[in-house]
Design a protein around this motif. Structure first.
Motif, PDB file in Angstrom:
ATOM      1  N   MET A  72      38.567  34.265  45.791  1.00  0.00           N
ATOM      2  CA  MET A  72      37.716  35.343  46.251  1.00  0.00           C
ATOM      3  C   MET A  72      37.582  35.227  47.761  1.00  0.00           C
ATOM      4  N   SER A  73      37.931  36.273  48.445  1.00  0.00           N
ATOM      5  CA  SER A  73      37.824  36.319  49.893  1.00  0.00           C
ATOM      6  C   SER A  73      36.683  37.264  50.238  1.00  0.00           C
ATOM      7  N   TYR A  74      35.784  36.807  51.118  1.00  0.00           N
ATOM      8  CA  TYR A  74      34.600  37.607  51.424  1.00  0.00           C
ATOM      9  C   TYR A  74      33.987  37.140  52.742  1.00  0.00           C
ATOM     10  N   GLN A 104      26.363  36.726  48.245  1.00  0.00           N
ATOM     11  CA  GLN A 104      25.637  36.947  46.993  1.00  0.00           C
ATOM     12  C   GLN A 104      26.433  37.850  46.061  1.00  0.00           C
ATOM     13  N   ILE A 105      27.036  38.882  46.613  1.00  0.00           N
ATOM     14  CA  ILE A 105      27.873  39.784  45.814  1.00  0.00           C
ATOM     15  C   ILE A 105      29.070  39.018  45.270  1.00  0.00           C
ATOM     16  N   ALA A 106      29.700  38.210  46.112  1.00  0.00           N
ATOM     17  CA  ALA A 106      30.854  37.415  45.681  1.00  0.00           C
ATOM     18  C   ALA A 106      30.455  36.464  44.557  1.00  0.00           C
ATOM     19  N   GLY A 107      29.318  35.823  44.689  1.00  0.00           N
ATOM     20  CA  GLY A 107      28.846  34.900  43.661  1.00  0.00           C
ATOM     21  C   GLY A 107      28.612  35.589  42.328  1.00  0.00           C
ATOM     22  N   ARG A 108      28.013  36.781  42.368  1.00  0.00           N
ATOM     23  CA  ARG A 108      27.779  37.529  41.119  1.00  0.00           C
ATOM     24  C   ARG A 108      29.095  37.956  40.481  1.00  0.00           C
ATOM     25  N   LEU A 109      30.034  38.399  41.297  1.00  0.00           N
ATOM     26  CA  LEU A 109      31.333  38.822  40.771  1.00  0.00           C
ATOM     27  C   LEU A 109      32.078  37.649  40.154  1.00  0.00           C
ATOM     28  N   VAL A 110      32.078  36.515  40.821  1.00  0.00           N
ATOM     29  CA  VAL A 110      32.746  35.323  40.286  1.00  0.00           C
ATOM     30  C   VAL A 110      32.096  34.901  38.966  1.00  0.00           C
ATOM     31  N   TYR A 164      46.609  33.141  41.272  1.00  0.00           N
ATOM     32  CA  TYR A 164      47.490  34.179  40.758  1.00  0.00           C
ATOM     33  C   TYR A 164      47.387  35.410  41.656  1.00  0.00           C
ATOM     34  N   ALA A 165      46.145  35.722  42.066  1.00  0.00           N
ATOM     35  CA  ALA A 165      45.863  36.882  42.911  1.00  0.00           C
ATOM     36  C   ALA A 165      44.656  36.557  43.785  1.00  0.00           C
ATOM     37  N   VAL A 166      44.474  37.351  44.817  1.00  0.00           N
ATOM     38  CA  VAL A 166      43.336  37.180  45.709  1.00  0.00           C
ATOM     39  C   VAL A 166      42.512  38.463  45.675  1.00  0.00           C
ATOM     40  N   VAL A 167      41.247  38.328  45.308  1.00  0.00           N
ATOM     41  CA  VAL A 167      40.308  39.437  45.329  1.00  0.00           C
ATOM     42  C   VAL A 167      39.592  39.386  46.672  1.00  0.00           C
ATOM     43  N   THR A 168      39.592  40.499  47.389  1.00  0.00           N
ATOM     44  CA  THR A 168      38.949  40.568  48.692  1.00  0.00           C
ATOM     45  C   THR A 168      37.827  41.595  48.655  1.00  0.00           C
ATOM     46  N   LEU A 169      36.612  41.147  48.974  1.00  0.00           N
ATOM     47  CA  LEU A 169      35.501  42.079  49.105  1.00  0.00           C
ATOM     48  C   LEU A 169      35.629  42.750  50.467  1.00  0.00           C
ATOM     49  N   ARG A 198      32.602  34.487  33.143  1.00  0.00           N
ATOM     50  CA  ARG A 198      32.121  34.820  31.790  1.00  0.00           C
ATOM     51  C   ARG A 198      33.209  35.530  30.991  1.00  0.00           C
ATOM     52  N   ALA A 199      34.083  36.243  31.697  1.00  0.00           N
ATOM     53  CA  ALA A 199      35.186  36.952  31.044  1.00  0.00           C
ATOM     54  C   ALA A 199      36.394  36.040  30.821  1.00  0.00           C
ATOM     55  N   GLY A 200      36.248  34.759  31.169  1.00  0.00           N
ATOM     56  CA  GLY A 200      37.308  33.796  30.913  1.00  0.00           C
ATOM     57  C   GLY A 200      38.306  33.626  32.039  1.00  0.00           C
ATOM     58  N   ARG A 201      38.000  34.126  33.220  1.00  0.00           N
ATOM     59  CA  ARG A 201      38.902  33.997  34.366  1.00  0.00           C
ATOM     60  C   ARG A 201      38.467  32.828  35.237  1.00  0.00           C
ATOM     61  N   ASP A 202      39.438  32.080  35.714  1.00  0.00           N
ATOM     62  CA  ASP A 202      39.165  30.965  36.612  1.00  0.00           C
ATOM     63  C   ASP A 202      39.152  31.510  38.033  1.00  0.00           C
TER      64      ASP A 202
END
Length: 93
Positions: free
Chosen positions: A1-3, A9-15, A50-55, A20-24
């Motif tokens: 997660m890039s932010y 706080q948003i990044a923490g909630r998303l992670v 595998y991928a990079v999520v960027t806020l 919870r959905a089973g993603r590392d």
């Protein structure tokens, strides 16, 4: 997660939701000092991802570290998933 730090706080909630959905997910929550150490930690996290999520936010657009993370992910051919961050008080529909 890039932010950007101001979006942590948003990044923490998303992670938390992704886990919870089973993603590392890798999310830096420590205050690592020293650019060399920080760059090594980022590079390792991106290499293993595998991928990079960027806020994407106004703060992210001016963040040195978000830019570094994007360029490293792009260089390594990682899929980059941009997620726009709504302004404070904005409602999502």
């Amino acid at each position: 997660m890039s932010y950007a730090r101001s979006d942590r706080q948003i990044a923490g909630r998303l992670v938390a939701e992704l886990r919870r959905a089973g993603r590392d997910c890798w999310l830096n929550t420590s205050e690592i000092t020293g650019d060399g150490i920080w760059e090594a930690a980022i590079a390792e996290g991106i290499e293993r991802a595998y991928a990079v999520v960027t806020l994407v936010s106004a703060a992210a657009n001016t963040s040195k570290w978000v830019r570094v993370e994007f360029l490293l992910a792009e260089k390594r051919g990682k899929p980059i998933v941009p997620l726009p961050v709504a302004k404070a008080g904005a409602r999502c529909r």
